[in-house]
Design a protein around this motif. Structure first.
Motif, PDB file in Angstrom:
ATOM      1  N   GLY A  14       0.836  -1.204   0.000  1.00  0.00           N
ATOM      2  CA  GLY A  14       0.000   0.000   0.000  1.00  0.00           C
ATOM      3  C   GLY A  14       0.866   1.247   0.000  1.00  0.00           C
ATOM      4  O   GLY A  14       2.092   1.196   0.065  1.00  0.00           O
ATOM      5  N   SER A  15       0.217   2.388  -0.118  1.00  0.00           N
ATOM      6  CA  SER A  15       0.974   3.638   0.023  1.00  0.00           C
ATOM      7  C   SER A  15       0.023   4.732   0.499  1.00  0.00           C
ATOM      8  O   SER A  15      -1.203   4.599   0.417  1.00  0.00           O
ATOM      9  N   THR A  16       0.633   5.787   1.009  1.00  0.00           N
ATOM     10  CA  THR A  16      -0.176   6.881   1.534  1.00  0.00           C
ATOM     11  C   THR A  16       0.549   8.188   1.245  1.00  0.00           C
ATOM     12  O   THR A  16       1.768   8.181   1.039  1.00  0.00           O
ATOM     13  N   ILE A  17      -0.162   9.294   1.195  1.00  0.00           N
ATOM     14  CA  ILE A  17       0.528  10.576   1.044  1.00  0.00           C
ATOM     15  C   ILE A  17       0.099  11.535   2.143  1.00  0.00           C
ATOM     16  O   ILE A  17      -1.016  11.427   2.682  1.00  0.00           O
TER      17      ILE A  17
ATOM     18  N   ASP B 204       8.357   2.943  11.331  1.00  0.00           N
ATOM     19  CA  ASP B 204       9.481   3.011  10.397  1.00  0.00           C
ATOM     20  C   ASP B 204       9.713   1.668   9.706  1.00  0.00           C
ATOM     21  O   ASP B 204      10.057   1.601   8.528  1.00  0.00           O
ATOM     22  N   SER B 205       9.490   0.593  10.451  1.00  0.00           N
ATOM     23  CA  SER B 205       9.774  -0.732   9.902  1.00  0.00           C
ATOM     24  C   SER B 205       8.814  -1.116   8.779  1.00  0.00           C
ATOM     25  O   SER B 205       9.084  -2.023   8.002  1.00  0.00           O
ATOM     26  N   ASP B 206       7.683  -0.429   8.693  1.00  0.00           N
ATOM     27  CA  ASP B 206       6.721  -0.736   7.631  1.00  0.00           C
ATOM     28  C   ASP B 206       6.980   0.054   6.353  1.00  0.00           C
ATOM     29  O   ASP B 206       6.343  -0.178   5.327  1.00  0.00           O
ATOM     30  N   ILE B 207       7.864   1.062   6.462  1.00  0.00           N
ATOM     31  CA  ILE B 207       8.052   1.966   5.322  1.00  0.00           C
ATOM     32  C   ILE B 207       9.079   1.403   4.354  1.00  0.00           C
ATOM     33  O   ILE B 207      10.164   0.996   4.746  1.00  0.00           O
ATOM     34  N   LYS B 208       8.673   1.401   3.065  1.00  0.00           N
ATOM     35  CA  LYS B 208       9.602   0.907   2.053  1.00  0.00           C
ATOM     36  C   LYS B 208      10.373   2.078   1.451  1.00  0.00           C
ATOM     37  O   LYS B 208      11.597   2.061   1.367  1.00  0.00           O
ATOM     38  N   LYS B 209       9.653   3.132   1.111  1.00  0.00           N
ATOM     39  CA  LYS B 209      10.294   4.232   0.402  1.00  0.00           C
ATOM     40  C   LYS B 209       9.478   5.514   0.581  1.00  0.00           C
ATOM     41  O   LYS B 209       8.245   5.472   0.652  1.00  0.00           O
TER      42      LYS B 209
ATOM     43  N   THR C  59     -16.375  22.484 -11.284  1.00  0.00           N
ATOM     44  CA  THR C  59     -15.752  21.562 -10.327  1.00  0.00           C
ATOM     45  C   THR C  59     -14.447  21.032 -10.906  1.00  0.00           C
ATOM     46  O   THR C  59     -14.138  21.212 -12.076  1.00  0.00           O
ATOM     47  N   ALA C  60     -13.706  20.410 -10.008  1.00  0.00           N
ATOM     48  CA  ALA C  60     -12.512  19.695 -10.453  1.00  0.00           C
ATOM     49  C   ALA C  60     -12.550  18.314  -9.825  1.00  0.00           C
ATOM     50  O   ALA C  60     -13.041  18.160  -8.705  1.00  0.00           O
ATOM     51  N   THR C  61     -12.056  17.344 -10.549  1.00  0.00           N
ATOM     52  CA  THR C  61     -12.061  15.986 -10.015  1.00  0.00           C
ATOM     53  C   THR C  61     -10.650  15.629  -9.555  1.00  0.00           C
ATOM     54  O   THR C  61      -9.676  15.870 -10.263  1.00  0.00           O
ATOM     55  N   PHE C  62     -10.591  15.110  -8.369  1.00  0.00           N
ATOM     56  CA  PHE C  62      -9.294  14.743  -7.780  1.00  0.00           C
ATOM     57  C   PHE C  62      -9.286  13.263  -7.466  1.00  0.00           C
ATOM     58  O   PHE C  62     -10.322  12.648  -7.239  1.00  0.00           O
ATOM     59  N   GLU C  63      -8.092  12.728  -7.414  1.00  0.00           N
ATOM     60  CA  GLU C  63      -7.942  11.321  -7.066  1.00  0.00           C
ATOM     61  C   GLU C  63      -7.018  11.217  -5.878  1.00  0.00           C
ATOM     62  O   GLU C  63      -5.981  11.889  -5.847  1.00  0.00           O
ATOM     63  N   ASP C  64      -7.397  10.440  -4.902  1.00  0.00           N
ATOM     64  CA  ASP C  64      -6.489  10.305  -3.769  1.00  0.00           C
ATOM     65  C   ASP C  64      -5.549   9.126  -4.025  1.00  0.00           C
ATOM     66  O   ASP C  64      -5.589   8.498  -5.074  1.00  0.00           O
ATOM     67  N   ILE C  65      -4.699   8.795  -3.082  1.00  0.00           N
ATOM     68  CA  ILE C  65      -3.649   7.815  -3.317  1.00  0.00           C
ATOM     69  C   ILE C  65      -4.213   6.418  -3.540  1.00  0.00           C
ATOM     70  O   ILE C  65      -3.646   5.597  -4.244  1.00  0.00           O
TER      71      ILE C  65
END
Lengths: 259, 543
Positions: free
Chosen positions: B68-71, B107-112, B234-240
């Motif tokens: 997974g990833s998050t921002i 920290d141990s879960d983070i890849k990059k 409107t504007a369309t946005f996409e999350d992570i």
């Protein structure tokens, strides 16, 4: 001495049987004294003898002291001073005072001199300007300060400040000037200037000066009163007091045997 | 021989270290140093946390080991107590997607961790920040999916201009509603005074009200049409995670590309945010937006407070110091005044509520606004009552400082004035007060600092979380002293401890604290500058 006619028998102020009390303690005992017009009268005596208290009776400055009381009579130009109905502010304009520690106001030199006139409500610029010049000239300060009249009075030297205080008193056009050890906080040079000034003012104003300095009394005064423990022990011409005192007590004091 | 020996010993006798007082010097020095250290730390914490809030931080994309990833913005790091492992807090925003603004990742879960250039950050009218990617811009005239960024910018500015027109309309509406309210009160007053329902006077008011009502409703409809029209942009946005959402431009306060901003763009952003803080209204339960109403309330309150506290305190001190005879009564009053300064402020608050609000305010209402009762006008908390309460609280400070300043004026100068024929009053006005003025100013400074920082008594005399209107506006009589107000000190308490989303509110707490400290500092500095000027003018410098 001067061209001005001086008559030692004309008196501007006269106290009769004057008693003074600070609360319960009596400071003056039956002081009767005549102050000749336009002469310099010195009051001498050891510390605590009542000479300053007497001086402050003459313009009612003692009113400011809580629980003080004056009994007896002081006349000034025929008017009774020791009268609750007297306009004491008018009296103090006519009987000016110079203190031991020079006390100029934190204002300009100009404003210091005309303080009394401002109090009296005089607004005319020409009168004020004229008074400033005349008073400062009489106080022998004009030449030193004429270029910085609007500068603060607090920037002057001690001797100059004391002469400013004299000018301030003169500006009210008083008849009598009371001086309470006017030179005791000054250096010898400034003291000499003040003494010179007193000599110059002699004949124009009646001056009553309290001093601890016997030489000063002989140098500047015409008459001398000697106080001891609240009593006026002896009063006469300065020459007589210092050369030929009638009282043994006076002689002991002026010859430095005590005091 | 013996004799000379003992003399030598006496001269060189070793004085005890303790007798010389050396430890005392160290102790007092250390006490001062620790107090200074605490003050410096306090100011440092406030400044470092408060000043950094508006600097745009980059938005990171964190790829996790589980695929997974998050921002979000990297906010703080923490060591877990049990395992000692480090974890990272991320402000993920997107409250409408995730329901939480913040997330902890070990920290141990983070890849990059990367910082993609195309991440866009939005500040919105609601739901906090959004971090994600721009996908589409939609307008009534068509859809754009190419050249997105410039198209987005164009539409954003178009809507911003339109919104200014909307705000003008909003102003018209609120002034109309004010007019209607005053007509309603007029009608109420007429009815209260027994004017018959058919009388021409009343009919006139009613007709006027009806006319305004119609105008008001027309405007409302016009406004809502306008809003509906603009909401179509409107504007369309996409999350992570790939979820999309279409957001009307109307809901976007500002946008930025956090990872591609140049230094100067960041400075510009910072200044813009700072301006928003000082000049705009708060948003989102006070956790976002500006603080203008609170700043305004605080300053106005201090000013009104000064009008009561300063003259009253100075005049009282003059009487006590210069006119009252020294005696038992005077001394008792003296002690009482000093003790007044030590009464807990909440007690003043309760007194203010009982005396000013219910007592005086209630009386004003029954005498002048009986037709509005039971709705209170002055009979409920407001800026006037809060200011008067604070005035009462600070009066002892002013009295004590003024008394000390008066007694510090040399007696010789007072006598000098009196000996020239001045009365006591003339001496007071011309000599004593000017000379005491620096000391009196010191009292003012202390009073201002105390009043600006006080919160407890305000909470029951008129401060509110969100005041709908300022106490000063363009409708007659311009200064509305009966109105509730906002205050920075209360704002700190409210946002920091009463907010549903404490973590998101934290920056605002620091900023508000910083601002309050700054306001107290600015007001005190002005007073100090003034005091020093007076000091220069009126101090007798020895020889």
């Amino acid at each position: 001495m001067d061209a001005i006619s001086l008559d030692p028998n004309v008196h501007v102020m006269e106290s009769k049987d004057l008693d003074f009390y600070y609360g319960d303690s009596q400071a003056l005992f039956g002081v009767s004294m005549k102050i000749p017009r336009n002469y310099v009268t010195a009051l001498i005596g050891p510390s605590g003898c009542g000479k300053s208290t007497y001086l402050r009776c003459l313009n009612r400055m003692n009113d400011l002291i809580d629980r003080s009381r004056m009994v007896g009579s002081i006349s000034f130009g025929g008017e009774e001073i020791n009268d609750p109905a007297l306009d004491v502010f008018r009296l103090r304009q006519k009987v000016g005072m110079v203190f031991q520690k020079y006390n100029p106001f934190p204002k300009s030199i100009y404003e210091n001199v005309i303080y009394g006139l401002r109090i009296a409500g005089i607004k005319s610029k020409s009168i004020l300007d004229e008074t400033v010049e005349r008073s400062l000239q009489r106080a022998a300060l004009w030449d030193e300060v004429k270029d910085r009249l609007n500068g603060t009075a607090l920037g002057l030297s001690g001797g100059q400040m004391q002469r400013l205080c004299i000018a301030r008193a003169i500006a009210n056009n008083p008849e009598v000037l009371l001086m309470d050890e006017p030179a005791s906080a000054l250096d010898p040079r400034s003291t000499a200037r003040i003494e010179e000034l007193i000599t110059e003012l002699r004949g124009k104003y009646t001056i009553v000066i309290v001093t601890h300095n016997m030489q000063q009394a002989t140098r500047v005064s015409d008459f001398t009163g000697y106080f001891y423990e609240g009593v006026l022990k002896e009063h006469g011409t300065t020459e007589q007091i210092f050369t030929n005192p009638k009282e043994k007590h006076t002689e002991d004091y002026i010859s430095g045997r005590f005091g | 021989m013996d004799n000379s020996n003992s003399e030598t010993i006496n001269i060189h006798a070793h004085r005890s270290y303790w007798k010389l007082g050396e430890p005392m010097v160290w102790l007092s020095g250390a006490a001062l140093a620790s107090i200074l250290a605490i003050a410096v730390i306090l100011v440092f914490v406030i400044i470092s946390n408060g000043l950094g809030v508006f600097w745009p931080s980059p938005v990171a994309r964190i790829s996790l080991l589980d695929g997974g990833s998050t921002i979000g913005e990297l906010t703080q790091r923490q060591q877990k107590r049990d395992t000692g492992a480090w974890r990272q807090q991320i402000k993920t925003g997107n409250r409408d997607f995730n329901s939480l603004d913040f997330r902890w990742i070990e920290d141990s879960d983070i890849k990059k961790i990367t910082y993609p250039a195309n991440i866009i950050a939005l500040e919105r009218m609601e739901f906090g920040n959004f971090y994600g990617f721009l996908r589409e811009v939609n307008t009534p005239s068509g859809q754009f999916s190419k050249d997105l960024n410039s198209q987005f910018e164009k539409q954003f500015h178009f809507i911003a201009e339109e919104m200014e027109k909307l705000e003008d309309m909003e102003d018209d509406i609120s002034s109309l509603s004010n007019d209607m309210e005053s007509l309603r009160l007029k009608k109420q007053k007429l009815e209260y005074h027994g004017v018959a329902s058919g009388s021409p006077e009343l009919a006139k008011v009613q007709a006027e009200h009806a006319r305004l009502q119609q105008e008001f409703e027309e405007l409302l409809i016009k406004q809502s049409n306008e809003i509906n029209r603009l909401r179509a942009y409107t504007a369309t946005f996409e999350d992570i995670s790939g979820k999309t959402k279409s957001i009307p431009f109307l809901d976007i306060v500002r946008y930025y590309y956090p990872n591609t901003m140049s230094f100067f763009q960041k400075v510009g952003f910072y200044i813009e945010k700072l301006w928003e803080l000082l000049a705009e209204e708060p948003r989102e339960a006070n956790t976002e937006g500006g603080l203008f109403p609170a700043i305004f309330g605080t300053v106005l309150m201090v000013i009104i407070m000064s009008f009561l506290s300063f003259p009253l305190g100075v005049i009282t001190a003059i009487y006590m110091g210069e006119y009252a005879k020294d005696g038992v009564v005077n001394r008792m009053v003296h002690i009482a005044v000093h003790n007044l300064a030590g009464i807990p402020s909440i007690v003043y608050g309760v007194f203010g509520l009982g005396f000013f609000v219910y007592g005086i305010g209630g009386t004003i209402d029954t005498l002048f606004f009986p037709e509005r009762l039971p709705t209170p006008t002055f009979g409920s908390g407001g800026i006037l009552w809060a200011s008067l309460t604070l005035g009462l609280l600070t009066v002892p400070v002013v009295i004590v400082a003024t008394e000390e300043a008066l007694s510090a004026v040399p007696k010789s100068v007072k006598e000098g004035s009196l000996a020239l024929g001045a009365t006591k009053f003339q001496t007071l006005i011309r000599v004593i007060l000017p000379m005491a003025s620096p000391g009196i100013m010191t009292g003012f400074i202390l009073a201002i600092a105390r009043a600006a920082g006080e919160v407890a008594p305000l909470m029951i005399t008129g401060v509110v979380k969100l005041a709908p209107t300022l106490a000063l506006d363009s409708s007659f009589p311009y200064l509305h002293l009966e109105r509730k107000f906002m205050h920075l000190g209360f704002h700190i308490y409210d946002v920091g401890f009463q907010s549903p989303n404490v973590e998101a509110a934290k920056p605002m707490v620091f900023v508000t604290t910083f601002l309050l400290v700054m306001i107290v500092m600015v007001m005190s500095s002005l007073a100090i500058v003034l005091r020093n000027r007076l000091k220069e003018r009126y101090t007798i410098t020895g020889f």
